[in-house]
Design an enzyme around this catalytic site. Structure first.
Site, short mmCIF file in Angstrom:
data_model
loop_
_atom_site.label_atom_id
_atom_site.label_comp_id
_atom_site.label_asym_id
_atom_site.label_seq_id
_atom_site.Cartn_x
_atom_site.Cartn_y
_atom_site.Cartn_z
CB SER A 14 29.42 45.35 39.08
OG SER A 14 29.72 45.72 37.90
CG HIS A 41 32.42 43.11 37.28
ND1 HIS A 41 31.07 42.97 36.97
CD2 HIS A 41 32.84 41.77 37.40
CE1 HIS A 41 30.65 41.84 36.85
NE2 HIS A 41 31.91 40.89 37.11
CG ASP A 133 29.21 38.27 36.55
OD1 ASP A 133 28.86 37.12 36.67
OD2 ASP A 133 30.30 38.74 36.89
#
Ligand SMILES: C[S@@+](CC[C@H](N)C(=O)[O-])C[C@H]1O[C@@H](n2cnc3c(N)ncnc32)[C@H](O)[C@@H]1O
EC number: 3.1.1.61
Lengths: 190, 279
Positions: A14, A41, A133
């Site tokens: 991310s 992401h 995540d």
């Protein structure tokens, strides 16, 4: 080596992902023996990422289409807005299901489905990130007998994601980015 | 370890049996949906509905008749937007409608219309292009609640900003607010838009061709099917389309791996708009 017969690599990242992946992808050779599936992401510049890495890397980098067979020497980057999953027959499945932990694509979704398909043959990598995540997914990979590599939180751009993964998956191997690259380059070269 | 002999998990067996029960008892056929994501959604249902395991769920499904509706909401994904992927609608407007304009009357099929977002997008665009009056639209889905919502055409106001932006990006020639009135925090779309819409329960898995259409738009539905089921659905579209008719898919869907790929040519490649070949 713990992974008896590596068949695929999955990577989740991310915040700081572009930097971290820039250390990894350009070092994979054009004939890298495994497929690599990635969830990153990125809020804005979505497909720009693929263009960026494709130009820097010898190995093929692209966004997959639904039901595409998964083949070696290819890096598949989840398209923005879609979850990326692996089907039991090892083809790509995309879905527009609700975001998971506010993320779509979700690292957990990729890791969990890949763990089911590849079992012990899966190597999962958690890189830098500012959310949690991937932690659940890493645990699923481990439970299915796969190998989990986590970027050392002490050196990661954002430590939250690798730390969360280590908490859920204490047996993961902690490595620097360089260590991760070396590990990946050794796979499938028995 | 040989992959081929890796035995099925108990959960896999249970899921298989649950889907079989759902089909045999209620005729909803999810047996060939893409397995990875249906498993995810079933696990979510299991957890949230509070069953011990899928066998218990199957028992409740077979012996009662309230669970099926709730399960359907887990198994069918209702994520949608008006003018979703604006580039698609722009391509339809600029490249497909000029062909369709030459027909005295048109039939459009929106397969898997969810709560109507895609339907109203088409209706508004056809209205802007002066084609709505001569178009009959079929809007089909398997989820009865979604179909009802589509028929009502009412959306939460907080979704309208995104819809409006998409509409403009799609080359909208009017203002989206011309088509709805607001009441109680909701946007109610003009019923004139659906004056010639037939809403119908229709499954791409178990139902047959019902009309000859010039355009089929089926977006983000087949993405939930396995390859075999995709072939069935695409075969249905081929047989529903008139000669040189158009098929539009979701932006990550493709006919590349389809058994019927040869029956179509790419019309607007980047937007996944295909044209049925002659013959
Ligand atoms: C993700 S939505 C897509 C909505 C819209 N087409 C879009 O692209 O925004 C998928 C829809 O397909 C419907 N669906 C699922 N299985 C179906 C089937 N076998 N036949 C027809 N519709 C189906 C679901 O109920 C849901 O409304």
């Amino acid at each position: 080596m713990s992974e008896a017969d590596p068949r695929a690599v999955v990577i989740g990242a991310s915040a700081g992902a572009v930097q971290a992946l820039s250390e990894i992808l350009p070092r994979l050779p054009a004939d890298y023996p495994l497929p690599v599936l990635i969830v990153v992401h990125v809020p804005d510049s979505p497909s720009g990422l693929v263009t960026l890495f494709a130009s820097k890397s010898a190995v093929a980098v692209r966004e997959p289409e639904d039901k595409e067979p998964i083949v070696p020497a290819t890096v598949y980057v989840a398209p923005p807005g879609y979850h990326l999953l692996v089907e039991p027959d090892r083809s790509i499945a995309l879905s527009t299901d609700e975001p998971v932990l506010f993320s779509r694509p979700s690292i957990d979704v990729l890791f969990e489905s890949a763990a089911e398909s590849y079992g012990r043959g899966l190597v999962a990598v958690i890189l830098t990130g500012a959310n949690e995540d991937g932690a659940r997914g890493a645990a699923a990979v481990h439970a299915a007998g796969g190998t989990v590599l986590v970027e050392d939180p002490a050196h990661a751009y954002a430590a939250t994601m690798p730390s969360a993964a280590l908490l859920r998956c204490p047996d993961a191997i902690v490595l620097s980015l360089d260590g991760i690259v070396d590990h990946l380059l050794n796979l499938g070269t028995s | 370890m040989s992959e081929a002999v890796r035995s099925e998990s108990v959960e896999d067996i249970e899921i298989q049996l649950l889907l079989e029960a759902l089909y045999r008892r209620y005729h909803y056929d999810f047996r060939h949906y893409a397995r990875a994501s249906i498993k995810r959604r079933l696990r979510q249902a299991l957890e949230q509905l509070g069953f011990k395991n899928f066998s218990a769920m199957q028992q409740a499904l077979l012996h009662g008749d309230t669970l099926v509706t709730r399960l359907l909401d887990y198994l069918t994904v209702q994520v949608s937007e008006m003018f979703r992927d604006p580039g698609y609608f722009r391509a339809v407007r600029e490249k497909v409608l000029p062909h369709l304009r030459t027909y005295p009357s048109l039939k459009l099929w929106i397969a898997g219309c969810s709560q109507g977002e895609e339907l109203y997008s088409f209706a508004i665009m056809l209205h802007e292009e002066g084609l709505l009056d001569r178009t009959l639209i079929y809007a089909t889905d398997i989820n009865p609640a979604a179909l009802e919502a589509a028929q009502a055409g009412v959306y939460a106001l907080d979704r309208l900003a995104a819809f409006t932006r998409n509409h403009q990006l799609a080359g909208g020639k009017s203002s989206l607010s011309d088509y709805y009135t607001t009441a109680y925090g909701r946007a109610v779309f003009d019923k004139a838009l659906r004056a010639q819409v037939v809403f119908s329960d229709h499954s791409l898995v178990t139902d047959a061709v019902f009309a000859e259409c010039q355009f089929v738009s089926c977006r983000n539905v087949m993405i939930y099917f396995d390859r075999q089921l995709q072939d069935r659905a695409v075969g249905l579209f081929r047989d529903s389309l008139s000669r040189r008719g158009f098929l539009g898919l979701g932006s990550k869907e493709t006919l590349r791996f389809s058994a019927h790929a040869d029956a179509f040519s790419e019309f607007v490649r980047e937007e996944k708009i295909y044209q049925r070949r002659d013959g």
